[in-house]
Design an enzyme around this catalytic site. Structure first.
Site, PDB file in Angstrom:
ATOM      1  N   GLN B 125       1.193  -1.056   0.127  1.00  0.00           N
ATOM      2  CA  GLN B 125       0.036   0.311   0.265  1.00  0.00           C
ATOM      3  C   GLN B 125       0.630   1.172  -0.012  1.00  0.00           C
ATOM      4  OE1 GLN B 125      -2.455  -0.502   3.518  1.00  0.00           O
ATOM      5  NE2 GLN B 125      -3.392   1.956   2.899  1.00  0.00           N
ATOM      6  N   SER B 128       1.536   7.129   2.660  1.00  0.00           N
ATOM      7  CA  SER B 128       1.382   6.964   3.364  1.00  0.00           C
ATOM      8  C   SER B 128       3.226   7.862   2.646  1.00  0.00           C
ATOM      9  CB  SER B 128       1.799   7.007   4.574  1.00  0.00           C
ATOM     10  OG  SER B 128       1.371   6.943   5.381  1.00  0.00           O
ATOM     11  N   SER B 163       4.736  -1.588   3.937  1.00  0.00           N
ATOM     12  CA  SER B 163       5.023  -2.854   4.721  1.00  0.00           C
ATOM     13  C   SER B 163       4.441  -4.409   3.268  1.00  0.00           C
ATOM     14  CB  SER B 163       3.959  -3.260   5.612  1.00  0.00           C
ATOM     15  OG  SER B 163       2.474  -3.377   5.290  1.00  0.00           O
ATOM     16  N   GLU B 246      -9.647  -1.273   6.085  1.00  0.00           N
ATOM     17  CA  GLU B 246      -8.636  -1.656   6.599  1.00  0.00           C
ATOM     18  C   GLU B 246      -8.884  -1.694   7.934  1.00  0.00           C
ATOM     19  OE1 GLU B 246      -5.521   1.224   6.450  1.00  0.00           O
ATOM     20  OE2 GLU B 246      -4.092   0.778   7.794  1.00  0.00           O
TER      21      GLU B 246
END
Lengths: 342, 389
Positions: B125, B128, B163, B246
């Site tokens: 993902q 951010s 991650s 999420e």
């Protein structure tokens, strides 16, 4: 899984809220609190509607509904702080129902269910109980000792000394049995005590809910430095915290009310959790309500103090949060033991 | 009110529980580092997949079981209870797949869903950025059409907290495609191929000492037009779909994990004689308080889920549960440091890992401060403070 109320339960909730919004307005509650009087007219009205007997069996003149329905009424009465001895009366009835002899049940439950007599429940040390809510006007008083023996006292068998507690929306008294007065409640009082804990917890949920509602309304209105104070995160995050505590108390109280009827084996744990969560929540939320109201919150006129005072008394009633967490720790240790031997 | 599972839910739970008991994963590798660990989880996903348990909430047409939200919650509870790992491709299964099901074209669903489910293609993902955390919509990574190849986008920027990037084939990437539009409006959601030199991955070492996350440095990476999800300029809405998934799925696995940690801690306290004296033991109060919190989390999580399922309206529970869970996990692991003693403060032990990892809980997936803002503004209706910009 369904956490929602049934249509009938929703009706009870709506009817109760509407009725109390009309009949237990803040100014009327204050009037009775200042005079330290019970609102007899309201009590008669609630009795005619069958409220005191909502969870009493039909055989004894009650409505025979469950603990969830009772909790709904407790919550609404907590919201409104109505000056009526509903909580002490249903606690006494619960104890008599679960621990009383058939004769004791026949004698007291119909009167309590009809609201013709009111009751009270006190936790006694060496025969004397302090700050017994509703004892002044009660026709029957249940005194439970720490060792869980209990006595049932008629009004003329008890020595009742009124005491002015910090919460004047209800009467409070020191209660002792006159020599050889009353008779023992011979059954196990635990079931009645645990169900009473749920009723108090539900009342506290109502207290939290109202305190939060008043606070949110106030901080939206009140302006300082040109903006509503609720726009400041120091204030808005306090309000969010109040909601978190309220929802924790609400979830655990609902769970406990449900177990009382559906899975009574889990009630000792669930009721201890509910009382611990609700006691802490109500003290914190009502204290926060005063703080968020600022100087106004510290005045007699602002009405938030009644909620704080009710929270303090109810939090102490039948043992405070720490005592119930100690009880929970015992249960957790037992569960651990049981799973180790299984 | 009925706080029991329906017969159908009970059957679902029993079937899964039996399968997990009969099909445990291989023992967790003790050496070989993170790569060996990931390979182990990937192998585990393969077994879940073969038995139809990789993503039960996916519709049957995409290879799932069409499980209801309640059944899906039961799935995560059981995975947690059995103490087996989540399937390796967590982000693809929980976020990427469900986002494509809502926003993807038929071709995209056809192309991407099956390899997510089997674990053949891992997803990460890319939301951010170093300067866009809570204020995600202010992200700066830009994508422009290549004038020479108008059906291709050229992307440059930097992402953080990615991650599994080193194992991933695809990245859910949100980038700015319109510099002029208002900040929520100029964004587009892409699927970026991670196997290109223009994407450099640097492990981000966290306070536990390991690198669960990465930084991505993107220097003129190329993405074909066919990999836009939900339309150009619609990235914020698509990203919100991802973010809502999420919060929903993972919550139940985390809640059970917290419960297990508490059970372990209670057992450790009992072993040390700290639960004796009829509840008057020195740690009885704190442990009982954690128990009340754990139960509140469980009840609130289920209440939020089932209210949404039955009445179509989620209550305020979502934000409250995440807030309460993260705070409780921090309290729990700090109490463990006291009860367990030196072992919990020694690197390499599971308690020390839990203690340090818990500090991330109140930041990741919405900081507690942002959650409080959400509760204050959207649940309580409090006014929003205008921030000077």
């Amino acid at each position: 899984m369904d956490f929602g109320l049934s249509d009938d339960q929703r009706d009870i909730q709506r009817t109760a809220r509407d009725l109390l919004a009309e009949r237990a307005r803040p100014e009327r509650v204050r009037e009775h609190a200042e005079a330290r009087t019970v609102d007899q007219a309201l009590w008669r009205e609630l009795s005619e509607l069958g409220w005191p007997g909502i969870a009493v069996a039909e055989d004894h003149g009650g409505q025979g509904l469950g603990r969830i329905e009772l909790s709904i009424l407790c919550e609404e009465l907590g919201r409104s702080l109505a000056p009526v001895p509903f909580l002490p009366s249903v606690m006494a009835a619960t104890l008599i129902e679960h621990a009383g002899s058939p004769e004791q049940r026949d004698r007291w439950l119909p009167a309590l269910a009809a609201g013709d007599a009111t009751g009270a429940l006190g936790v006694a040390v060496d025969g004397t109980a302090e700050l017994v809510i509703g004892a002044v006007e009660a026709g029957v008083i249940v005194l439970v000792e720490d060792d869980r023996t209990a006595r049932l006292l008629g009004a003329d068998e008890a020595e009742v000394t009124p005491v002015a507690s910090i919460d004047p929306t209800r009467s409070t008294a020191r209660v002792g049995a006159i020599a050889d007065g009353g008779e023992p409640l011979t059954g196990d009082v635990s079931a009645g005590i645990d169900r009473s804990l749920v009723a108090v917890s539900s009342e506290l949920v109502g207290v939290c809910d109202r305190a939060l509602e008043m606070t949110v309304a106030y901080v939206k209105e009140r302006k300082q430095f040109g903006v509503p104070v609720g726009a400041y995160q120091a204030v808005s995050h306090r309000c969010a915290q109040m909601l978190l505590e309220t929802e924790k108390a609400r979830a655990t109280a609902a769970f406990a009310a449900w177990t009382a009827d559906a899975e009574p084996d889990r009630l000792p744990e669930a009721s201890a959790m509910a009382k611990a969560a609700a006691s802490d929540a109500a003290r914190e939320v009502t204290a926060s309500a005063i703080q968020a109201h600022g100087g106004i919150g510290f005045t007699w006129e602002a009405d938030v103090h009644w909620l704080y005072k009710r929270a303090q008394l109810d939090a102490a009633l039948l043992g405070g949060a720490k005592r119930h967490r100690a009880q929970l720790a015992v249960i957790l240790a037992e569960q651990l033991q049981a799973s180790a031997t299984a | 009110m009925d706080l029991t599972f329906s017969p159908k839910e009970t059957a679902f739970r029993d079937e899964l529980r039996a399968w997990l008991a009969d099909n445990p994963p291989d023992p967790e590798p003790t050496d070989g580092g993170e790569d060996a660990h990931y390979a182990w989880r990937r192998d585990w996903q393969r077994r879940l997949y073969d038995a139809g348990w990789a993503a039960p909430s996916w519709p049957t047409e995409y290879g799932g079981r069409g499980a209801t939200p309640s059944e899906s919650a039961i799935y995560f509870e059981e995975i947690g209870r059995a103490r087996v790992p989540l399937a390796a491709n967590t982000l693809g299964l929980l976020l990427g797949g469900p986002t494509l099901m809502v926003w993807g074209t038929d071709e995209q669903k056809e192309r991407y869903l099956a390899p997510i489910l089997s674990g053949e293609e891992i997803w990460c993902q890319g939301f951010s950025e170093p300067d866009a955390g809570s204020d995600l919509a202010s992200l700066k990574t830009r994508a422009v059409r290549d004038p020479a190849h108008p059906d291709e986008w050229v992307v440059t920027g930097q992402k953080v907290w990615t991650s599994g990037a080193q194992y991933s084939k695809w990245c859910m990437l949100v980038a700015r495609t319109d510099q002029e539009a208002a900040k929520h409006k100029g964004l587009t959601y892409f699927l970026m191929d991670m196997e290109q030199d223009a994407v450099q991955i640097r492990p981000l070492r966290q306070i536990t000492g390991e690198a669960e996350f990465n930084e991505l440095f993107i220097e003129e990476a190329r993405i074909p037009d066919a990999n836009v999800v939900g339309g150009v300029g619609n990235g914020w809405k698509v990203a919100l779909t991802t973010l809502m998934n999420e919060r929903a799925g993972l919550g139940f696995a985390l809640q059970i994990r917290l419960r297990q940690l508490l059970d372990d801690l209670i057992a450790a306290a009992a072993e040390r004689g700290l639960l004796e004296n009829g509840g008057a033991g020195s740690y009885s109060d704190a442990l009982a308080e954690l128990h009340v919190r754990c139960e509140s989390i469980r009840l609130l999580a289920w209440k939020g889920l089932t209210d949404a399922e039955r009445y179509g309206q989620p209550g305020p529970e979502g934000s409250l549960v995440k807030w309460l869970w993260s705070d409780t996990n921090q309290r729990l692991t700090e109490l463990a440091a006291e009860i367990i003693g030196p072992e919990a403060l020694t690197m390499g032990t599971s308690w020390s890992y839990e203690l340090l990892r818990a500090r991330g809980n109140t930041i990741e997936g919405g900081t507690t401060e942002v959650l409080k803002n959400i509760v204050a503004e959207r649940v309580l209706g409090l006014p929003r403070l205008k921030v000077a910009v």
